[in-house]
Motif scaffolding. Structure first.
Motif, PDB file in Angstrom:
ATOM      1  N   GLY A  13     -20.071  19.326 -25.038  1.00  0.00           N
ATOM      2  CA  GLY A  13     -20.761  20.565 -25.391  1.00  0.00           C
ATOM      3  C   GLY A  13     -20.223  21.808 -24.731  1.00  0.00           C
ATOM      4  N   ARG A  14     -19.026  21.763 -24.224  1.00  0.00           N
ATOM      5  CA  ARG A  14     -18.475  22.938 -23.553  1.00  0.00           C
ATOM      6  C   ARG A  14     -17.594  23.789 -24.475  1.00  0.00           C
ATOM      7  N   VAL A  15     -17.080  23.202 -25.573  1.00  0.00           N
ATOM      8  CA  VAL A  15     -16.206  23.914 -26.500  1.00  0.00           C
ATOM      9  C   VAL A  15     -16.594  23.485 -27.919  1.00  0.00           C
ATOM     10  N   TRP A  16     -16.600  24.438 -28.865  1.00  0.00           N
ATOM     11  CA  TRP A  16     -16.978  24.098 -30.238  1.00  0.00           C
ATOM     12  C   TRP A  16     -16.152  24.863 -31.263  1.00  0.00           C
ATOM     13  N   TRP A  17     -16.058  24.265 -32.471  1.00  0.00           N
ATOM     14  CA  TRP A  17     -15.383  24.840 -33.613  1.00  0.00           C
ATOM     15  C   TRP A  17     -16.315  24.744 -34.808  1.00  0.00           C
ATOM     16  N   LEU A  18     -16.345  25.767 -35.645  1.00  0.00           N
ATOM     17  CA  LEU A  18     -17.086  25.745 -36.905  1.00  0.00           C
ATOM     18  C   LEU A  18     -16.053  25.762 -38.024  1.00  0.00           C
ATOM     19  N   ILE A  19     -16.056  24.727 -38.851  1.00  0.00           N
ATOM     20  CA  ILE A  19     -15.043  24.542 -39.875  1.00  0.00           C
ATOM     21  C   ILE A  19     -15.708  24.515 -41.245  1.00  0.00           C
ATOM     22  N   ASP A  20     -15.141  25.271 -42.184  1.00  0.00           N
ATOM     23  CA  ASP A  20     -15.571  25.203 -43.580  1.00  0.00           C
ATOM     24  C   ASP A  20     -14.854  24.012 -44.222  1.00  0.00           C
ATOM     25  N   PHE A  21     -15.546  23.287 -45.092  1.00  0.00           N
ATOM     26  CA  PHE A  21     -14.942  22.116 -45.732  1.00  0.00           C
ATOM     27  C   PHE A  21     -13.646  22.468 -46.454  1.00  0.00           C
ATOM     28  N   LYS A  22     -13.542  23.700 -46.995  1.00  0.00           N
ATOM     29  CA  LYS A  22     -12.341  24.118 -47.726  1.00  0.00           C
ATOM     30  C   LYS A  22     -11.120  24.209 -46.816  1.00  0.00           C
ATOM     31  N   GLU A  23     -11.341  24.352 -45.511  1.00  0.00           N
ATOM     32  CA  GLU A  23     -10.223  24.500 -44.568  1.00  0.00           C
ATOM     33  C   GLU A  23      -9.634  23.158 -44.143  1.00  0.00           C
ATOM     34  N   ILE A  24     -10.259  22.057 -44.536  1.00  0.00           N
ATOM     35  CA  ILE A  24      -9.768  20.736 -44.144  1.00  0.00           C
ATOM     36  C   ILE A  24      -8.720  20.279 -45.152  1.00  0.00           C
ATOM     37  N   ASP A  25      -7.521  20.043 -44.662  1.00  0.00           N
ATOM     38  CA  ASP A  25      -6.453  19.533 -45.511  1.00  0.00           C
ATOM     39  C   ASP A  25      -6.613  18.022 -45.677  1.00  0.00           C
ATOM     40  N   THR A  26      -6.623  17.307 -44.575  1.00  0.00           N
ATOM     41  CA  THR A  26      -6.761  15.849 -44.599  1.00  0.00           C
ATOM     42  C   THR A  26      -7.215  15.371 -43.225  1.00  0.00           C
ATOM     43  N   TRP A  27      -7.389  14.074 -43.085  1.00  0.00           N
ATOM     44  CA  TRP A  27      -7.754  13.475 -41.808  1.00  0.00           C
ATOM     45  C   TRP A  27      -7.164  12.084 -41.747  1.00  0.00           C
ATOM     46  N   LYS A  28      -6.970  11.610 -40.537  1.00  0.00           N
ATOM     47  CA  LYS A  28      -6.427  10.268 -40.321  1.00  0.00           C
ATOM     48  C   LYS A  28      -7.203   9.602 -39.200  1.00  0.00           C
ATOM     49  N   LEU A  29      -7.349   8.309 -39.331  1.00  0.00           N
ATOM     50  CA  LEU A  29      -8.002   7.509 -38.300  1.00  0.00           C
ATOM     51  C   LEU A  29      -6.923   6.963 -37.383  1.00  0.00           C
ATOM     52  N   HIS A  30      -7.077   7.189 -36.074  1.00  0.00           N
ATOM     53  CA  HIS A  30      -6.122   6.691 -35.081  1.00  0.00           C
ATOM     54  C   HIS A  30      -6.856   5.806 -34.079  1.00  0.00           C
ATOM     55  N   TRP A  31      -6.156   4.834 -33.531  1.00  0.00           N
ATOM     56  CA  TRP A  31      -6.707   3.981 -32.486  1.00  0.00           C
ATOM     57  C   TRP A  31      -5.555   3.323 -31.740  1.00  0.00           C
ATOM     58  N   THR A  32      -5.857   2.764 -30.589  1.00  0.00           N
ATOM     59  CA  THR A  32      -4.875   1.981 -29.841  1.00  0.00           C
ATOM     60  C   THR A  32      -5.353   0.535 -29.828  1.00  0.00           C
ATOM     61  N   GLU A  33      -4.411  -0.361 -29.705  1.00  0.00           N
ATOM     62  CA  GLU A  33      -4.745  -1.778 -29.674  1.00  0.00           C
ATOM     63  C   GLU A  33      -4.325  -2.372 -28.343  1.00  0.00           C
TER      64      GLU A  33
END
Length: 190
Positions: A117-137
């Motif tokens: 809760g120390r830093v925040w961003w407000l994003i409009d859905f139109k500004e999202i190009d794509t997203w990817k799921l990342h993880w380590t094994e």
């Protein structure tokens, strides 16, 4: 896109880092006291380590309440300034170890809150190009001799149509939640 200034981001990271280090040191000291307590190394002052351990547990519970209060204040601020309807616990959201993502489906906006809760961003859905799921094994050998592979440190990395902030990653609780939200985002954002 509404994003924090560099100064806000640096102060938020510094405060998060200090709290993280102090918390880990207190936890290690509590563990040390808990191990030493049965051996009677404290003599007639046995109550001191017990009080420290109880105090540490109370501190942890208090910090989690402060985090939720901080996020509620951010949501109220954003709601008043931008006409959104974010509410902690009522809005559609996912939460990681130190991050929370809230969705306002009517306004078609997403509130990304990082560093407890120390830093925040407000994003409009139109500004999202794509997203990817990342993880380590990690691979561990079990007691039966089998090797078990575990996914950990799951996060969704968002990519934006914005020159100043091209990507931002949000932590998740586990890989299953990551798969769920990666698919659900397709329905929400598109």
């Amino acid at each position: 896109m509404v994003k924090p200034t560099d100064r806000q981001h640096n102060i938020g990271f510094f405060l998060y880092f200090i709290v993280f280090i102090i918390g880990r040191l207190c936890g290690l000291f509590s563990l040390f006291l808990l191990i030493c307590l049965p051996f009677g190394g404290f003599g007639s002052y046995w109550f001191l380590p017990v009080m420290f351990i109880i105090g540490y547990i109370v501190l942890l519970r208090g910090e989690s309440k402060k985090i939720d209060q901080r996020i509620e204040k951010i949501a109220a601020l954003v709601n008043s300034q931008y006409g959104t309807k974010f509410q902690l616990g009522k809005s559609l959201s996912f939460r990681g170890a130190t991050d929370i993502t809230l969705f306002d489906l009517e306004a078609k906006k997403m509130l990304l809150v990082k560093m407890n809760g120390r830093v925040w961003w407000l994003i409009d859905f139109k500004e999202i190009d794509t997203w990817k799921l990342h993880w380590t094994e990690s691979t561990d050998k079990s007691m039966t001799g089998r090797y078990l592979t575990k996914a950990k440190d799951a996060k969704i990395e968002f990519y934006f149509f914005c020159a100043e902030q091209t990507r931002l990653s949000m932590s998740l609780k586990n890989i299953d939640e990551g798969n769920y939200w990666s698919h659900r985002l397709s329905a929400l954002v598109r």
